[in-house]
Design a protein around this motif. Structure first.
Motif: not given
Length: 247
Positions: A165-177, A239-245
């Motif tokens: 349901k999101l744009p085709n080129e949109c990438q999701i970054l989730v904040l690492q716990s 500090i923020n570290t993210f993973h790609l969903m």
């Protein structure tokens, strides 16, 4: 012999501490206020956008300030979608979240309340999705602090993503716990964050950290005594570290 052993132990401990300090200093000098290049195609051009999805009006500065300051520094159009009824009241009163976002960047934010970012920016005339340069930032499945609302936001975004349901080129970054020890050792977590697997990392310099603190001070109703400690000891203020969903 006992004195010699204590001397050697103290010398070894001092050497380890100094080595750790040099490691922090090296990483900080290379990355402070810059951040490792994100693995996404967002460019500094008209239409490039980023969306932060949060659960509470103070989440943007408590957890995401390093990333937001980097993105606004790139002159991206940054949007905030806060899934809280409190946010609507705050915006209506022109305080709190609005002041916080202005502290982070005075002119880069648009508030999203009843309208949907995904529909307003990413749908074509036939109801399908366009290709658009954008990224979405939100919590991971552990919600940083284990807060149920943070976790619910993650699963809501994940459901949209998995159903395309999101744009085709949109990438999701989730904040690492991270575990509670790492969470509250402030900048000392930098070498650990650097060595642990992640897709993108943002590190604030002293000027950016002051901006993040100023943003939190705008949420006066949230500034209980333990929040003041959080401002000094939380690694998320630096500090923020993210993973790609993944789908």
């Amino acid at each position: 012999m006992e004195t010699l052993g204590l001397g050697l132990g103290f010398g070894l401990l001092s050497a380890l501490i100094y080595t750790y300090y040099l490691c922090i200093r090296s990483i900080y000098r290379k990355n402070g206020g810059v951040g490792r290049q994100p693995p996404i195609s967002v460019k500094e051009e008209a239409g490039a956008a980023a969306l932060l999805v949060t659960a509470h009006p103070d989440d943007e500065c408590m957890f995401f300030a390093p990333a937001l300051l980097w993105l606004t520094g790139r002159r991206l159009s940054v949007h905030l979608l806060c899934l809280s009824t409190e946010l609507f009241q705050t915006i209506q009163n022109c305080s709190g979240t609005q002041s916080s976002l202005q502290s982070l960047s005075s002119d880069m934010y648009r508030y999203i309340t009843s309208e949907c970012f995904f529909l307003s920016l990413s749908t074509d005339g036939d109801g399908g999705t366009q290709d658009i340069d954008c990224q979405v930032l939100t919590f991971d499945r552990d919600g940083v602090s284990g807060h149920a609302n943070h976790i619910a936001v993650y699963y809501a975004v994940r459901k949209l993503y998995s159903k395309k349901k999101l744009p085709n080129e949109c990438q999701i970054l989730v904040l690492q716990s991270v575990n509670i020890l790492r969470k509250y050792i402030s900048i000392l977590d930098l070498p650990i964050s650097w060595m642990k697997p992640h897709h993108v990392m943002y590190v604030l310099d002293s000027w950016g950290y002051q901006q993040a603190k100023n943003a939190m001070y705008c949420h006066q109703s949230q500034l209980q005594w333990f929040r003041h400690l959080y401002l000094y000891f939380s690694r998320y203020m630096f500090i923020n570290t993210f993973h790609l969903m993944s789908r």
